[in-house]
Each structure stands twice: as C-alpha cells, then as structure tokens.
Design a protein around this motif. Structure first.
Motif, PDB file in Angstrom:
ATOM      1  N   ARG A  60      39.417  46.690  50.768  1.00 59.29           N
ATOM      2  CA  ARG A  60      39.886  45.315  50.910  1.00 59.29           C
ATOM      3  C   ARG A  60      38.844  44.299  50.441  1.00 59.29           C
ATOM      4  O   ARG A  60      39.155  43.125  50.245  1.00 59.29           O
ATOM      5  N   PHE A  61      37.588  44.729  50.290  1.00 60.42           N
ATOM      6  CA  PHE A  61      36.527  43.814  49.862  1.00 60.42           C
ATOM      7  C   PHE A  61      36.308  43.834  48.348  1.00 60.42           C
ATOM      8  O   PHE A  61      35.447  43.106  47.846  1.00 60.42           O
ATOM      9  N   LEU A  62      37.060  44.642  47.624  1.00 59.19           N
ATOM     10  CA  LEU A  62      36.914  44.697  46.172  1.00 59.19           C
ATOM     11  C   LEU A  62      37.488  43.433  45.545  1.00 59.19           C
ATOM     12  O   LEU A  62      38.628  43.067  45.798  1.00 59.19           O
ATOM     13  N   ASN A  63      36.695  42.782  44.721  1.00 60.62           N
ATOM     14  CA  ASN A  63      37.151  41.589  44.023  1.00 60.62           C
ATOM     15  C   ASN A  63      37.738  41.938  42.660  1.00 60.62           C
ATOM     16  O   ASN A  63      37.490  43.015  42.113  1.00 60.62           O
ATOM     17  N   HIS A  64      38.495  41.010  42.118  1.00 57.94           N
ATOM     18  CA  HIS A  64      39.083  41.177  40.787  1.00 57.94           C
ATOM     19  C   HIS A  64      38.047  40.906  39.711  1.00 57.94           C
ATOM     20  O   HIS A  64      37.146  40.082  39.869  1.00 57.94           O
ATOM     21  N   SER A  65      38.198  41.601  38.597  1.00 56.93           N
ATOM     22  CA  SER A  65      37.421  41.275  37.404  1.00 56.93           C
ATOM     23  C   SER A  65      38.302  41.486  36.187  1.00 56.93           C
ATOM     24  O   SER A  65      39.115  42.417  36.142  1.00 56.93           O
ATOM     25  N   CYS A  66      38.157  40.613  35.218  1.00 57.74           N
ATOM     26  CA  CYS A  66      38.880  40.767  33.958  1.00 57.74           C
ATOM     27  C   CYS A  66      38.245  41.869  33.098  1.00 57.74           C
ATOM     28  O   CYS A  66      38.841  42.305  32.110  1.00 57.74           O
ATOM     29  N   GLU A  67      37.023  42.291  33.455  1.00 55.09           N
ATOM     30  CA  GLU A  67      36.363  43.436  32.822  1.00 55.09           C
ATOM     31  C   GLU A  67      35.843  44.338  33.936  1.00 55.09           C
ATOM     32  O   GLU A  67      34.651  44.407  34.201  1.00 55.09           O
ATOM     33  N   PRO A  68      36.744  45.039  34.625  1.00 50.21           N
ATOM     34  CA  PRO A  68      36.366  45.790  35.827  1.00 50.21           C
ATOM     35  C   PRO A  68      35.588  47.063  35.519  1.00 50.21           C
ATOM     36  O   PRO A  68      35.638  47.589  34.404  1.00 50.21           O
ATOM     37  N   ASN A  69      34.885  47.545  36.531  1.00 49.23           N
ATOM     38  CA  ASN A  69      34.177  48.820  36.376  1.00 49.23           C
ATOM     39  C   ASN A  69      34.857  49.945  37.152  1.00 49.23           C
ATOM     40  O   ASN A  69      34.351  51.059  37.207  1.00 49.23           O
ATOM     41  N   LEU A  70      36.020  49.647  37.760  1.00 48.28           N
ATOM     42  CA  LEU A  70      36.816  50.654  38.453  1.00 48.28           C
ATOM     43  C   LEU A  70      38.221  50.692  37.876  1.00 48.28           C
ATOM     44  O   LEU A  70      38.709  49.687  37.342  1.00 48.28           O
ATOM     45  N   VAL A  71      38.861  51.823  37.993  1.00 47.22           N
ATOM     46  CA  VAL A  71      40.264  51.950  37.609  1.00 47.22           C
ATOM     47  C   VAL A  71      40.999  52.585  38.777  1.00 47.22           C
ATOM     48  O   VAL A  71      40.504  53.521  39.404  1.00 47.22           O
ATOM     49  N   MET A  72      42.175  52.061  39.104  1.00 50.57           N
ATOM     50  CA  MET A  72      42.955  52.555  40.233  1.00 50.57           C
ATOM     51  C   MET A  72      43.976  53.586  39.763  1.00 50.57           C
ATOM     52  O   MET A  72      44.742  53.331  38.835  1.00 50.57           O
ATOM     53  N   ILE A  73      43.981  54.736  40.432  1.00 51.37           N
ATOM     54  CA  ILE A  73      44.898  55.821  40.105  1.00 51.37           C
ATOM     55  C   ILE A  73      45.634  56.249  41.376  1.00 51.37           C
ATOM     56  O   ILE A  73      44.994  56.564  42.382  1.00 51.37           O
ATOM     57  N   PRO A  74      46.975  56.257  41.366  1.00 51.61           N
ATOM     58  CA  PRO A  74      47.709  56.798  42.521  1.00 51.61           C
ATOM     59  C   PRO A  74      47.503  58.313  42.595  1.00 51.61           C
ATOM     60  O   PRO A  74      47.769  59.031  41.620  1.00 51.61           O
TER      61      PRO A  74
END
Length: 301
Positions: free
Chosen positions: A207-221
């Motif tokens: 819940r503390f992850l912020n948005h970035s237009c150039e993120p260093n994480l990718v979300m995978i279900p």
C-alpha cells in the motif's frame, strides 16, 4: 572504591510496520515516525461483495514426487517455467509483450517446499523500509540490492465486489489517497476477469508503493491456491539500495504517453498531479474512469 559508571540508555525499539507478520521486519524512516495505523495482513482477505474467499484452497495439487516440476509433467506448469534457476521471473519489462498466466504449486502439491515453482508464497526476501517522501506521502524503498526479476512484495488487501468499490470511491474526497486497484485479465472469447483489491484499512506494505511513469517494478497476477490472484511485484531491473520502489498504477509497464488521457477531467475536478520525476512523466496520476461510475439506485416502485 570503583567509580560509578552510568548505565547505557536502552536502545529504542525500532518500529516494524509489518508487525512481525512477514519473514523480515519492515522499518520506518525517520525514526520515531510512522504511517497512519492500519490493520496489517500479509495476504488477501475477503471483503464485502467478493465472490470468492481468497483464503480458500480450490486448486488441486500436482503429484510431482520423484521428478522436479516441469512443463508438460506438472499440472501447475501448463505452458512453460515461470522462474529460472535463480528464482527470477523469466520475462520482465520490455522483454515481456504481455503478462502470461502464472500458477505456482500450492499447499496440496506433493513437490515440497524445495520446488522452484514456489516463489511468491515464500514472502519477503529483501529488507524494505517505509519512508516519508517530500511530496508523495509515505513511500517504500529497498535497503539492499534487488536483482532484476526477483520477487519483491505483494499488493494485498481486501478483495471487494464492484458495487463496494464504487461505494468506497464515491465516499472519497479530493484529499483522500486512493489505494483501490482494479486488475482486468482477458481470458477467452472476449471475457474479462476482474479483481478489486483495497488495502486502505486492511493491507500490507504494498500500500506504500508510489506510482512512477518509469517504474522499477512490474505487477504480475500469480495464482497459488485459488482463482483469486496474488498481485505480485517483481523487479523490472536491478534496483540499488536506497532506491524507492514504484510501479505504474495504470498497469502499463512502458507507460506510453497518451495526450488524451493526461487531459481528461476527474468528474469535473482536476486530476492528482504526479511527482515521480521521470523524464517521461505525464504530469498526472493514472485515472480509471470505470471505478467512478455512479452507484445504481434501488428501484423503489
């Protein structure tokens, strides 16, 4: 007579944001400060309107006992292996054209804890820290190097039905942070499977992850025990110690600029500005208009 020595001060106990519910403690910065109270849970919990209880085990287990879990043999690996020998996601970032279905072995599988197809379920493997940012409220950063492809954390919270999602969003003010995320997966024949997760009051460090237009994480279900996916975040590149962790709230890893989207109003209000600082920053946080539909009024006739 020996001189009386002053007793050393007792060290201040460091706050563990995860409250002992993760493999590793999650510290907070600055010392003595901490985020607003919330109920910490490491995994999804069922919320109002949810069709499936995420804690229920509905998937059968594989019978891989004598041989390692391999595609074509293991019922959990129907297409190809998800993780390599270093337990890293095989395709991340620009190398992945789309998110492929990911199924991990579960508690009913006979392969055991040593199985290479058990990654997300092992929980935190890196020391992370919740910290106060200059403009974005609280954020999350790593205290150690995270190699590309490694699992970092989940985005866990209450699994909700769409009516409850709309009800909660309609109660929000322009000053409230929106933690609700909508995951839409295209399955077959044009059908879309939707999962809504809200960690506002009950959630984990995701819940503390912020948005970035150039993120260093990718979300995978990632699915383990049931069709309710764990929203797993993997490193899209090598992440250095002290670097803030972020993902793209829009769900697009390569957040391509859309001039029409950046100017779209939020129900007549100004959209929230983005402070990610990336060169490709669109200037506004992503906006999902489908979640802001007016609530259906009951038929009183």
């Amino acid at each position: 007579m020996a001189a009386c020595e002053e007793e050393p001060e007792a060290p201040t106990e460091q706050l563990d944001v995860a409250r002992g519910q993760e493999n590793l403690p999650v510290s907070a910065w600055p010392p003595g400060a901490g985020p607003e109270p919330f109920q910490y849970i490491p995994d999804h919990v069922v919320g109002p309107g949810a069709d499936i209880d995420p804690s229920q085990i509905t998937f059968p287990g594989c019978i891989c006992v004598k041989a390692p879990c391999r595609p074509g043999i293991c019922s959990c690996l129907r297409h190809e292996e998800t993780y390599d020998n270093n337990l890293c996601l095989r395709e991340t970032g620009s190398e992945a054209k789309y998110a492929k279905p990911v199924f991990e072995c579960n508690i009913l599988c006979q392969c055991g804890d040593h199985c290479r197809n058990r990654v997300v379920q092992r929980g935190l493997q890196f020391y992370l820290q919740v910290f106060k940012t200059d403009k974005k409220g609280w954020g999350l950063r790593t205290l150690e190097l995270i190699p590309k492809g490694k699992f970092v954390c989940e985005y866990a919270g209450e699994v909700l039905g769409v009516s409850e999602v709309q009800r909660r969003i309609n109660l929000q003010t322009t000053y409230d942070s929106n933690y609700i995320i909508a995951i839409r997966e295209h399955i077959y024949n044009g059908q879309i499977m939707e999962t809504f997760v809200d960690p506002t009051y009950i959630g984990n460090i995701g819940r503390f992850l912020n948005h970035s237009c150039e993120p260093n994480l990718v979300m995978i279900p990632v699915r383990i025990d049931s069709m309710v996916p764990k929203l797993a975040l993997f490193a899209a590149k090598d992440i250095l110690p002290g670097e803030e962790l972020s993902y793209d709230y829009s769900g697009k890893f390569l957040n391509l600029t859309d001039s029409e989207d950046t100017e779209r109003p939020d129900n007549g209000k100004l959209r929230k500005p983005c402070y990610c600082g990336a060169n490709s920053c669109t200037g506004f946080l992503p906006y999902d208009s489908s979640l802001y539909c007016p609530l259906e009024k009951p038929n009183i006739n």
